[in-house]
Design an enzyme around this catalytic site. Structure first.
Site, PDB file in Angstrom:
ATOM      1  N   ASN A  10       0.875  -1.171   0.000  1.00 46.19           N
ATOM      2  CA  ASN A  10       0.000   0.000   0.000  1.00 46.19           C
ATOM      3  C   ASN A  10       0.917   1.228   0.000  1.00 46.19           C
ATOM      4  OD1 ASN A  10      -1.735   2.086   0.613  1.00 46.19           O
ATOM      5  ND2 ASN A  10      -2.330   1.313   2.627  1.00 46.19           N
ATOM      6  N   TRP A  11       0.999   1.868  -1.146  1.00 47.13           N
ATOM      7  CA  TRP A  11       1.948   2.984  -1.284  1.00 47.13           C
ATOM      8  C   TRP A  11       1.432   4.287  -0.681  1.00 47.13           C
ATOM      9  CZ3 TRP A  11       4.123   2.495  -7.031  1.00 47.13           C
ATOM     10  CH2 TRP A  11       4.890   1.322  -7.124  1.00 47.13           C
ATOM     11  N   LYS A  12       0.200   4.289  -0.239  1.00 51.44           N
ATOM     12  CA  LYS A  12      -0.408   5.481   0.374  1.00 51.44           C
ATOM     13  C   LYS A  12      -0.180   6.719  -0.502  1.00 51.44           C
ATOM     14  CE  LYS A  12      -0.224   3.183   4.754  1.00 51.44           C
ATOM     15  NZ  LYS A  12      -0.155   3.240   6.193  1.00 51.44           N
ATOM     16  N   HIS A  96      -9.564   1.138   5.042  1.00 54.36           N
ATOM     17  CA  HIS A  96      -8.258   1.298   5.693  1.00 54.36           C
ATOM     18  C   HIS A  96      -8.409   2.210   6.911  1.00 54.36           C
ATOM     19  CE1 HIS A  96      -4.154   2.537   6.450  1.00 54.36           C
ATOM     20  NE2 HIS A  96      -3.803   1.407   5.858  1.00 54.36           N
ATOM     21  N   GLU A  98      -6.758   4.594   7.979  1.00 54.52           N
ATOM     22  CA  GLU A  98      -6.595   6.032   7.713  1.00 54.52           C
ATOM     23  C   GLU A  98      -7.873   6.615   7.107  1.00 54.52           C
ATOM     24  OE1 GLU A  98      -2.899   5.515   5.629  1.00 54.52           O
ATOM     25  OE2 GLU A  98      -2.018   4.904   7.540  1.00 54.52           O
ATOM     26  N   GLU A 168      -5.435  -5.087  10.571  1.00 54.01           N
ATOM     27  CA  GLU A 168      -4.376  -4.114  10.821  1.00 54.01           C
ATOM     28  C   GLU A 168      -4.667  -3.376  12.128  1.00 54.01           C
ATOM     29  OE1 GLU A 168      -2.397  -2.801   6.918  1.00 54.01           O
ATOM     30  OE2 GLU A 168      -4.270  -1.707   7.033  1.00 54.01           O
ATOM     31  N   GLY A 174       2.396   2.112  10.805  1.00 54.40           N
ATOM     32  CA  GLY A 174       3.342   3.217  10.656  1.00 54.40           C
ATOM     33  C   GLY A 174       4.065   3.603  11.926  1.00 54.40           C
ATOM     34  N   SER A 214       3.312  -2.277  10.322  1.00 56.26           N
ATOM     35  CA  SER A 214       4.767  -2.358  10.527  1.00 56.26           C
ATOM     36  C   SER A 214       5.364  -3.717  10.169  1.00 56.26           C
ATOM     37  CB  SER A 214       5.140  -1.965  11.964  1.00 56.26           C
ATOM     38  OG  SER A 214       4.747  -0.624  12.209  1.00 56.26           O
ATOM     39  N   GLY A 235       2.780  -1.166   4.318  1.00 54.31           N
ATOM     40  CA  GLY A 235       2.794   0.258   3.995  1.00 54.31           C
ATOM     41  C   GLY A 235       4.217   0.748   3.799  1.00 54.31           C
ATOM     42  N   GLY A 236       4.787   1.329   4.838  1.00 50.19           N
ATOM     43  CA  GLY A 236       6.107   1.970   4.757  1.00 50.19           C
ATOM     44  C   GLY A 236       7.170   1.128   4.068  1.00 50.19           C
TER      45      GLY A 236
HETATM   46  P1  PGA Z   1       2.733   0.157   7.700  1.00 46.63           P
HETATM   47  O1  PGA Z   1       1.275   0.394   7.053  1.00 46.63           O
HETATM   48  O2  PGA Z   1       3.313  -1.078   7.106  1.00 46.63           O
HETATM   49  O3  PGA Z   1       3.508   1.402   7.331  1.00 46.63           O
HETATM   50  O4  PGA Z   1       2.529   0.051   9.176  1.00 46.63           O
HETATM   51  C1  PGA Z   1       0.411  -0.695   6.825  1.00 46.63           C
HETATM   52  C2  PGA Z   1      -0.887  -0.211   6.234  1.00 46.63           C
HETATM   53  O5  PGA Z   1      -1.348   0.870   6.625  1.00 46.63           O
HETATM   54  O6  PGA Z   1      -1.491  -0.856   5.358  1.00 46.63           O
END
Ligand code: PGA
Length: 251
Positions: A10-12, A96, A98, A168, A174, A214, A235-236
């Protein structure tokens, strides 16, 4: 037992078109011969066309990070499933944390998007997970169950093969804090039980439940070793080839 995992990046809200094309191309080159896992990358809307051209026909699926709950029309700032389909998007990430917490999407809205995406033939990754205060209050199961039941309300059993659940825990996204494999596994097993109650044993045994929060090269293996964890939503660590490849190629 050799297992197949579904590893998604997930490149956000990161990257320009050039950066996205370079990373996508590097992934195509490096993952070309890896057939044991299933892959997806989900860039921002503005990058979809660029990335689509790079990964078309490869073993990497194209995902979007959201969609409008409406098919089309006067909805300023929204992006339609029809437009996503036109770009070659196969999967849509919905719910998600967010979106839930920063943009106040509730289960009803998420459910509307889930049903619309399924109607148009997309795979859906439905994200669920509790806040830290909910975990501390002993409400993990209650929160996750509600998000599943409401998120899938009205979804037919025949559509469940197009549903992936991503657990998640919000406090792990994050933050560098990962759930222990055992804590994650306990929730994954619970998620499978909820799906079993809603859709029966056969569907529950087949559904892929990803872990997200993470995920890093040094923790992916122990997380994926858990019985009910069927993949990762990253994500990251998905933003750099050096951190995503070891996750994508883990064995
Ligand atoms: P993260 O994000 O790996 O940076 O914790 C995961 C996600 O939000 O899908």
């Amino acid at each position: 037992m050799s297992r197949n995992y579904y590893i998604a990046g997930n490149w956000k809200m990161h990257m320009t078109r050039q950066q996205a094309a370079e990373l996508a191309q590097a992934l195509v080159n490096e993952l070309r011969d890896v057939s044991k896992h299933r892959y997806l990358i989900a860039p921002s809307f503005t990058l979809l066309e660029t990335v689509s051209a790079v990964i078309e026909g490869t073993n990497i699926r194209l995902g979007a990070q959201n969609c409008s709950p409406e098919e089309q029309g006067a909805h300023t700032g929204e992006v339609s499933v029809l437009q996503l389909k036109d770009l070659g998007v196969q999967t849509i990430i919905l719910g998600h944390s967010e979106r839930r917490h920063s943009y106040k999407e509730d289960d009803e809205l998420i459910n509307k998007k889930v049903k619309l995406a399924l109607k148009h033939g997309f795979e859906v990754i439905l994200c669920i997970g509790e806040l830290l205060e909910e975990r501390e209050a002993g409400k993990v199961e209650e929160v996750c169950e509600t998000q599943i039941v409401k998120g899938l309300e009205g979804v037919k059993a025949s559509d469940l093969s197009s549903i992936v659940i991503a657990y998640e825990p919000v406090w792990a996204i994050g933050t560098g804090k990962t759930a222990t494999p055992e804590d994650a596994e306990a929730v994954h097993a619970f998620v499978r039980k909820v799906i079993e109650r809603l859709y029966g044993e056969d569907i529950a045994s087949k559904i892929i439940i990803q872990y997200g929060g993470s995920v890093k090269p040094d923790n992916v293996k122990e997380l994926m070793a858990m019985e009910n964890i069927g993949g990762a939503l990253v994500g990251g660590a998905s933003l750099k080839i050096d951190s995503f490849l070891p996750i994508a190629r883990f064995s």
